[in-house]
Enzyme design. Structure first.
Site, PDB file in Angstrom:
ATOM      1  N   CYS A  76       0.836  -1.197   0.000  1.00 18.61           N
ATOM      2  CA  CYS A  76       0.000   0.000   0.000  1.00 18.61           C
ATOM      3  C   CYS A  76       0.869   1.244   0.000  1.00 18.61           C
ATOM      4  O   CYS A  76       1.737   1.405   0.859  1.00 18.61           O
ATOM      5  CB  CYS A  76      -0.888  -0.018   1.240  1.00 18.61           C
ATOM      6  SG  CYS A  76      -1.729   1.533   1.560  1.00 18.61           S
ATOM      7  N   CYS A 135      14.130  17.436  15.887  1.00 13.27           N
ATOM      8  CA  CYS A 135      13.504  18.301  16.895  1.00 13.27           C
ATOM      9  C   CYS A 135      13.982  17.854  18.282  1.00 13.27           C
ATOM     10  O   CYS A 135      13.570  16.802  18.787  1.00 13.27           O
ATOM     11  CB  CYS A 135      11.985  18.197  16.784  1.00 13.27           C
ATOM     12  SG  CYS A 135      11.086  19.339  17.845  1.00 13.27           S
TER      13      CYS A 135
END
Length: 346
Positions: free
Chosen positions: A2, A313
Site C-alpha cells: 500500500c 527536533c
C-alpha cells in the site's frame, strides 16, 4: 505494498526529500485508483533523495527493511500483484545495485524465506490522486488503525528491531555523509567507552527536568528552553556523555519552539527507534544519543527541502551548548571543522 505505508516509511529515511504516491508498471495510460490494477499497474512511490545523504543502494535497503520482501503476491492485508513489492531501475548499474543489496540481505538470514522482490526496468510514473498524497497526515486516525491492524510494524520490528531505521550495508550511505566513516570513528573513539551511571546517580547529577526528558522520554515546554533561539556558532553535546551531537551550522528556525537541526554531526552520534507511545500523534522516530543512551527528541520529514528535508527536533534539556570560542579549551578542537559562522541557514 500500500503506497500510504510506503510513503510514510520513506519519509523517515535519511536524505529523502520528497515522496509521491502513484502507479507504474502497467499498460493503461492515466490510471486512476479505480482502474490502475486492471491496467497492470502497482501502487508505487516516487522518491526524491539527496545523494549526499543516501545512495540508491540505501533506498533499496530501506525498502527491504520496511516491507515483507518474501511475499511476491501482495503485502500483509493487501493481496494481488498491485501490492507486490518491486524495485524499478533506471539503468544497468542500478539493476546490479538492487541485486547486490538483495543478495546481501538474503545472506544475513534475517528472513526464514528467500527474498522475492521483483526488479524491473523503470516505467512511466503516474501520480495518484491528491487525496492519496500524505494520507497519513490527512487521515491520521484511520491510517494508524489501518497500519496497526495490517501487522506491518509488528513484522518489521520482529525481524529488524531498531536496525530497521539504520542503514548498515556497505554503500548505502555516501562516505561524505559522515565525513568519512573511519575518520568519524576515530573522532568519537573517546566516548565509545562511556559507562552510564545508575538511575540513583543520575537523579543526583541531573536537574528534575533533565532527568524527566533524558531518562523518562519526556518533552520540555516549547519556547521556554535555552537553545531554541540560540544562534551562536558552536556545537551541542550530550548532557551526560559529552559526545558531540549537532552543529550550529545545521541548526534552523523551525517555528516549533524547540531547537531544530537538519542533520547530526555524524550518524555515529545518535540512534533512532520507532516510538508508538502516543496513539494520537501516531508512529514517530525517536532520536537517542548513542553513547549516553539518552532521549533527545524526534526526527520528522518536514525540514527544509533544500537541506535534506529532515527536522531533528531536540530538547534543550538533553544537550549542553559549547560556544565555538570554547571548543578547543574544552577538548572539542577536532570538531571545529563542523562549525561555520552564521545562523545555520546558509
Amino acid at each position: 505494498g500500500c503506497f500510504w505505508c510506503v510513503e510514510t516509511d520513506f519519509e523517515n529515511a535519511p536524505g529523502v526529500v520528497d515522496v509521491i504516491s502513484g502507479y507504474s508498471g502497467g499498460r493503461r495510460k492515466n490510471p486512476t485508483y479505480e482502474n490502475y490494477s486492471t491496467g497492470g499497474h502497482r501502487e508505487v512511490a516516487l522518491i526524491e533523495y539527496d545523494p549526499r545523504e543516501i545512495t540508491y543502494a540505501g533506498i533499496v535497503e530501506w525498502l527491504i527493511k520496511h516491507c515483507d520482501p518474501t511475499n511476491p503476491r501482495g503485502q500483509f492485508n493487501d493481496n494481488g500483484k498491485q501490492y507486490s513489492p518491486a524495485i524499478y531501475y533506471a539503468d544497468a548499474e542500478q539493476k546490479k545495485t538492487a541485486e547486490r543489496v538483495i543478495k546481501a540481505i538474503d545472506e544475513m538470514k534475517v528472513y526464514s524465506r528467500k527474498i522475492r522482490v521483483a526488479i524491473e526496468p523503470r516505467d512511466q510514473f503516474w501520480p495518484a490522486e491528491e487525496y492519496h498524497q500524505d494520507y497519513h497526515h490527512k487521515n491520521s486516525i484511520k491510517y494508524r488503525w489501518f497500519r496497526h491492524q495490517s501487522g506491518r510494524d509488528a513484522f518489521v520490528t520482529r525481524h529488524w528491531g531498531n536496525r530497521a531505521h539504520q542503514l548498515e550495508l556497505p554503500g548505502s550511505r555516501p562516505e561524505s555523509a559522515s565525513g568519512g566513516a573511519s575518520n568519524m570513528q576515530e573522532l568519537y573513539r573517546e566516548w565509545a567507552s562511556y559507562k552510564k551511571p545508575s538511575e540513583e546517580e543520575l537523579k543526583e547529577t541531573l536537574t528534575p527536568l533533565q532527568f524527566r526528558v533524558t531518562q523518562k522520554d519526556g518533552t520540555e515546554n516549547a519556547g521556554a528552553n535555552p537553545y531554541n533561539k540560540n544562534k551562536k556558532p558552536g556545537i551541542y553535546v550530550d548532557i551526560l556523555s559529552g559526545a558531540p551531537l549537532f552543529s550550529s551550522t545545521d541548526k534552523f528556525e523551525s517555528g516549533t519552539g524547540w531547537p531544530s537541526f537538519v542533520r547530526p554531526i555524524s550518524p555515529l552520534a545518535i540512534t533512532t527507534k520507532m516510538d508508538n507511545s502516543n496513539f494520537f500523534l501516531g508512529p514517530r522516530i525517536e532520536v537517542r544519543s548513542r553513547f549516553g543512551d539518552n532521549h533527545l527528541g524526534h526526527v520528522f520529514s518536514d525540514g527544509p527541502r533544500n537541506r535534506g528535508g529532515k527536522r531533528f527536533c531536540m530538547n534543550s534539556a538533553a544537550m549542553r551548548f559549547i560556544p565555538k570560542e570554547d571548543m578547543k579549551k574544552e577538548g572539542y578542537g577536532d570538531f571545529l571543522q563542523f562549525v561555520v559562522e552564521g545562523d545555520g541557514t546558509k
